[in-house]
Design a protein around this motif. Structure first.
Motif, PDB file in Angstrom:
ATOM      1  N   ALA A  30       0.836  -1.205   0.000  1.00  0.00           N
ATOM      2  CA  ALA A  30       0.000   0.000   0.000  1.00  0.00           C
ATOM      3  C   ALA A  30       0.869   1.252   0.000  1.00  0.00           C
ATOM      4  O   ALA A  30       0.582   2.218  -0.716  1.00  0.00           O
ATOM      5  CB  ALA A  30      -0.939  -0.015   1.198  1.00  0.00           C
ATOM      6  N   GLU A  31       1.931   1.235   0.773  1.00  0.00           N
ATOM      7  CA  GLU A  31       2.861   2.373   0.806  1.00  0.00           C
ATOM      8  C   GLU A  31       3.523   2.562  -0.555  1.00  0.00           C
ATOM      9  O   GLU A  31       3.616   3.673  -1.073  1.00  0.00           O
ATOM     10  CB  GLU A  31       3.920   2.149   1.891  1.00  0.00           C
ATOM     11  N   TRP A  32       4.006   1.472  -1.145  1.00  0.00           N
ATOM     12  CA  TRP A  32       4.651   1.563  -2.456  1.00  0.00           C
ATOM     13  C   TRP A  32       3.669   2.060  -3.503  1.00  0.00           C
ATOM     14  O   TRP A  32       4.025   2.830  -4.381  1.00  0.00           O
ATOM     15  CB  TRP A  32       5.225   0.213  -2.859  1.00  0.00           C
ATOM     16  N   ARG A  33       2.427   1.606  -3.439  1.00  0.00           N
ATOM     17  CA  ARG A  33       1.419   2.043  -4.412  1.00  0.00           C
ATOM     18  C   ARG A  33       1.174   3.543  -4.281  1.00  0.00           C
ATOM     19  O   ARG A  33       1.134   4.262  -5.275  1.00  0.00           O
ATOM     20  CB  ARG A  33       0.116   1.277  -4.195  1.00  0.00           C
ATOM     21  N   SER A  34       1.023   4.038  -3.055  1.00  0.00           N
ATOM     22  CA  SER A  34       0.807   5.476  -2.839  1.00  0.00           C
ATOM     23  C   SER A  34       1.975   6.296  -3.361  1.00  0.00           C
ATOM     24  O   SER A  34       1.793   7.299  -4.051  1.00  0.00           O
ATOM     25  CB  SER A  34       0.599   5.765  -1.351  1.00  0.00           C
ATOM     26  N   ARG A  35       3.186   5.870  -3.046  1.00  0.00           N
ATOM     27  CA  ARG A  35       4.373   6.597  -3.510  1.00  0.00           C
ATOM     28  C   ARG A  35       4.488   6.550  -5.040  1.00  0.00           C
ATOM     29  O   ARG A  35       4.875   7.531  -5.665  1.00  0.00           O
ATOM     30  CB  ARG A  35       5.632   6.029  -2.877  1.00  0.00           C
ATOM     31  N   THR A  36       4.145   5.409  -5.617  1.00  0.00           N
ATOM     32  CA  THR A  36       4.211   5.273  -7.075  1.00  0.00           C
ATOM     33  C   THR A  36       3.212   6.203  -7.751  1.00  0.00           C
ATOM     34  O   THR A  36       3.543   6.868  -8.734  1.00  0.00           O
ATOM     35  CB  THR A  36       3.968   3.813  -7.491  1.00  0.00           C
ATOM     36  N   ILE A  37       2.003   6.273  -7.242  1.00  0.00           N
ATOM     37  CA  ILE A  37       0.985   7.153  -7.827  1.00  0.00           C
ATOM     38  C   ILE A  37       1.451   8.602  -7.777  1.00  0.00           C
ATOM     39  O   ILE A  37       1.306   9.349  -8.753  1.00  0.00           O
ATOM     40  CB  ILE A  37      -0.372   6.950  -7.129  1.00  0.00           C
ATOM     41  N   LEU A  38       2.043   9.019  -6.667  1.00  0.00           N
ATOM     42  CA  LEU A  38       2.578  10.386  -6.577  1.00  0.00           C
ATOM     43  C   LEU A  38       3.711  10.601  -7.569  1.00  0.00           C
ATOM     44  O   LEU A  38       3.787  11.645  -8.231  1.00  0.00           O
ATOM     45  CB  LEU A  38       3.047  10.678  -5.150  1.00  0.00           C
ATOM     46  N   ASP A  39       4.606   9.623  -7.693  1.00  0.00           N
ATOM     47  CA  ASP A  39       5.710   9.746  -8.649  1.00  0.00           C
ATOM     48  C   ASP A  39       5.194   9.814 -10.083  1.00  0.00           C
ATOM     49  O   ASP A  39       5.717  10.579 -10.903  1.00  0.00           O
ATOM     50  CB  ASP A  39       6.690   8.581  -8.510  1.00  0.00           C
ATOM     51  N   ALA A  44       4.462  13.127 -14.855  1.00  0.00           N
ATOM     52  CA  ALA A  44       3.561  13.657 -15.884  1.00  0.00           C
ATOM     53  C   ALA A  44       3.628  15.185 -15.938  1.00  0.00           C
ATOM     54  O   ALA A  44       3.627  15.771 -17.025  1.00  0.00           O
ATOM     55  CB  ALA A  44       2.131  13.189 -15.630  1.00  0.00           C
ATOM     56  N   VAL A  45       3.713  15.821 -14.784  1.00  0.00           N
ATOM     57  CA  VAL A  45       3.860  17.286 -14.754  1.00  0.00           C
ATOM     58  C   VAL A  45       5.182  17.686 -15.408  1.00  0.00           C
ATOM     59  O   VAL A  45       5.241  18.646 -16.198  1.00  0.00           O
ATOM     60  CB  VAL A  45       3.762  17.817 -13.307  1.00  0.00           C
ATOM     61  N   ALA A  46       6.239  16.961 -15.135  1.00  0.00           N
ATOM     62  CA  ALA A  46       7.544  17.262 -15.746  1.00  0.00           C
ATOM     63  C   ALA A  46       7.490  17.066 -17.264  1.00  0.00           C
ATOM     64  O   ALA A  46       8.063  17.865 -18.014  1.00  0.00           O
ATOM     65  CB  ALA A  46       8.630  16.384 -15.127  1.00  0.00           C
ATOM     66  N   VAL A  47       6.799  16.035 -17.730  1.00  0.00           N
ATOM     67  CA  VAL A  47       6.656  15.818 -19.180  1.00  0.00           C
ATOM     68  C   VAL A  47       5.910  16.991 -19.804  1.00  0.00           C
ATOM     69  O   VAL A  47       6.296  17.492 -20.875  1.00  0.00           O
ATOM     70  CB  VAL A  47       5.937  14.480 -19.478  1.00  0.00           C
ATOM     71  N   LEU A 122       0.356  -0.002 -12.910  1.00  0.00           N
ATOM     72  CA  LEU A 122      -0.166   1.258 -12.392  1.00  0.00           C
ATOM     73  C   LEU A 122       0.212   2.299 -13.426  1.00  0.00           C
ATOM     74  O   LEU A 122       1.373   2.382 -13.822  1.00  0.00           O
ATOM     75  CB  LEU A 122       0.492   1.608 -11.064  1.00  0.00           C
ATOM     76  N   ARG A 123      -0.728   3.108 -13.880  1.00  0.00           N
ATOM     77  CA  ARG A 123      -0.405   4.019 -14.977  1.00  0.00           C
ATOM     78  C   ARG A 123      -1.051   5.382 -14.815  1.00  0.00           C
ATOM     79  O   ARG A 123      -2.067   5.526 -14.157  1.00  0.00           O
ATOM     80  CB  ARG A 123      -0.804   3.391 -16.295  1.00  0.00           C
ATOM     81  N   PHE A 124      -0.425   6.352 -15.435  1.00  0.00           N
ATOM     82  CA  PHE A 124      -0.926   7.713 -15.519  1.00  0.00           C
ATOM     83  C   PHE A 124      -0.930   8.043 -17.000  1.00  0.00           C
ATOM     84  O   PHE A 124       0.123   8.168 -17.617  1.00  0.00           O
ATOM     85  CB  PHE A 124      -0.004   8.666 -14.751  1.00  0.00           C
ATOM     86  N   THR A 125      -2.119   8.154 -17.574  1.00  0.00           N
ATOM     87  CA  THR A 125      -2.262   8.394 -19.006  1.00  0.00           C
ATOM     88  C   THR A 125      -2.679   9.833 -19.243  1.00  0.00           C
ATOM     89  O   THR A 125      -3.575  10.337 -18.566  1.00  0.00           O
ATOM     90  CB  THR A 125      -3.313   7.439 -19.607  1.00  0.00           C
ATOM     91  N   VAL A 126      -2.040  10.500 -20.210  1.00  0.00           N
ATOM     92  CA  VAL A 126      -2.355  11.881 -20.550  1.00  0.00           C
ATOM     93  C   VAL A 126      -2.832  11.917 -21.996  1.00  0.00           C
ATOM     94  O   VAL A 126      -2.158  11.410 -22.899  1.00  0.00           O
ATOM     95  CB  VAL A 126      -1.136  12.805 -20.342  1.00  0.00           C
ATOM     96  N   ALA A 127      -4.001  12.504 -22.195  1.00  0.00           N
ATOM     97  CA  ALA A 127      -4.619  12.573 -23.519  1.00  0.00           C
ATOM     98  C   ALA A 127      -3.784  13.434 -24.468  1.00  0.00           C
ATOM     99  O   ALA A 127      -3.042  14.323 -24.034  1.00  0.00           O
ATOM    100  CB  ALA A 127      -6.021  13.152 -23.398  1.00  0.00           C
ATOM    101  N   PRO A 128      -3.912  13.200 -25.781  1.00  0.00           N
ATOM    102  CA  PRO A 128      -3.186  14.025 -26.749  1.00  0.00           C
ATOM    103  C   PRO A 128      -3.696  15.468 -26.740  1.00  0.00           C
ATOM    104  O   PRO A 128      -4.815  15.738 -26.311  1.00  0.00           O
ATOM    105  CB  PRO A 128      -3.476  13.350 -28.091  1.00  0.00           C
ATOM    106  N   MET A 129      -2.869  16.393 -27.214  1.00  0.00           N
ATOM    107  CA  MET A 129      -3.218  17.811 -27.212  1.00  0.00           C
ATOM    108  C   MET A 129      -4.519  18.085 -27.961  1.00  0.00           C
ATOM    109  O   MET A 129      -5.321  18.911 -27.540  1.00  0.00           O
ATOM    110  CB  MET A 129      -2.080  18.647 -27.806  1.00  0.00           C
ATOM    111  N   ALA A 130      -4.742  17.411 -29.076  1.00  0.00           N
ATOM    112  CA  ALA A 130      -5.963  17.653 -29.852  1.00  0.00           C
ATOM    113  C   ALA A 130      -7.210  17.418 -29.006  1.00  0.00           C
ATOM    114  O   ALA A 130      -8.192  18.143 -29.115  1.00  0.00           O
ATOM    115  CB  ALA A 130      -5.988  16.753 -31.086  1.00  0.00           C
ATOM    116  N   PHE A 131      -7.186  16.458 -28.158  1.00  0.00           N
ATOM    117  CA  PHE A 131      -8.320  16.166 -27.288  1.00  0.00           C
ATOM    118  C   PHE A 131      -8.446  17.212 -26.192  1.00  0.00           C
ATOM    119  O   PHE A 131      -9.542  17.615 -25.830  1.00  0.00           O
ATOM    120  CB  PHE A 131      -8.164  14.776 -26.662  1.00  0.00           C
ATOM    121  N   ARG A 132      -7.321  17.673 -25.680  1.00  0.00           N
ATOM    122  CA  ARG A 132      -7.343  18.590 -24.546  1.00  0.00           C
ATOM    123  C   ARG A 132      -7.721  20.013 -24.928  1.00  0.00           C
ATOM    124  O   ARG A 132      -8.094  20.797 -24.079  1.00  0.00           O
ATOM    125  CB  ARG A 132      -5.990  18.604 -23.845  1.00  0.00           C
ATOM    126  N   THR A 133      -7.631  20.394 -26.203  1.00  0.00           N
ATOM    127  CA  THR A 133      -7.944  21.748 -26.599  1.00  0.00           C
ATOM    128  C   THR A 133      -9.434  21.990 -26.799  1.00  0.00           C
ATOM    129  O   THR A 133      -9.889  23.116 -26.781  1.00  0.00           O
ATOM    130  CB  THR A 133      -7.201  22.135 -27.897  1.00  0.00           C
TER     131      THR A 133
END
Length: 140
Positions: A30-39, A44-47, A122-133
């Motif tokens: 549970a600790e590793w999962r929480s830390r992984t989600i934050l990482d 994603a913010v850095a990308v 465990l994944r963090f997916t970010v939509a393409p720019m065309a979708f986000r605009t």
């Protein structure tokens, strides 16, 4: 070499982990999962910061170091020295992911059976720019 299970790998944390407190292994997960989600979110913010600065997505997460991240975070589930993974899909969508508890790399794709926490990355997916605009919520 075959990877050992999570329970085999936690022996270094406490040699008595499995003897009297089997719930402790779950607490580490549970600790590793929480830390992984934050990482994942932090990467994603850095990308996105890289994309804004350069007008394109980075080829690898290592391209974020040192201007956007001090280092690429390790994947807690894969082991020390093995970083989180990153993949850009053909649509321009990207995913940052961890091999998670099953320690199998599913390329950040959703699993077809069961709960992702038990069976997939465990994944963090970010939509393409065309979708986000475009508008994300329908007008009333």
């Amino acid at each position: 070499a075959a990877r050992s299970s999570f329970y085999d790998r936690t022996g270094f944390l406490n040699p008595f982990l499995g003897l009297g407190t089997p719930i402790a292994a779950h607490n580490f997960q549970a600790e590793w999962r929480s830390r992984t989600i934050l990482d994942l979110a932090r990467v994603a913010v850095a990308v996105e910061r890289y994309r804004i600065a350069h007008g394109t997505l980075p080829d690898t997460l290592q391209a974020l170091v040192p201007n956007f991240l001090p280092s690429v975070p390790d994947d807690y589930f894969a082991g020390a020295g093995i970083p989180l993974k990153y993949r850009v899909r053909g649509s321009g969508e990207y995913v940052i992911y961890s091999v998670s508890r099953n320690m199998k790399d599913e390329n950040g794709e959703p699993v077809t059976k069961g709960d992702d926490w038990y069976n997939g990355d465990l994944r963090f997916t970010v939509a393409p720019m065309a979708f986000r605009t475009g508008p994300q919520v329908a007008a009333n």
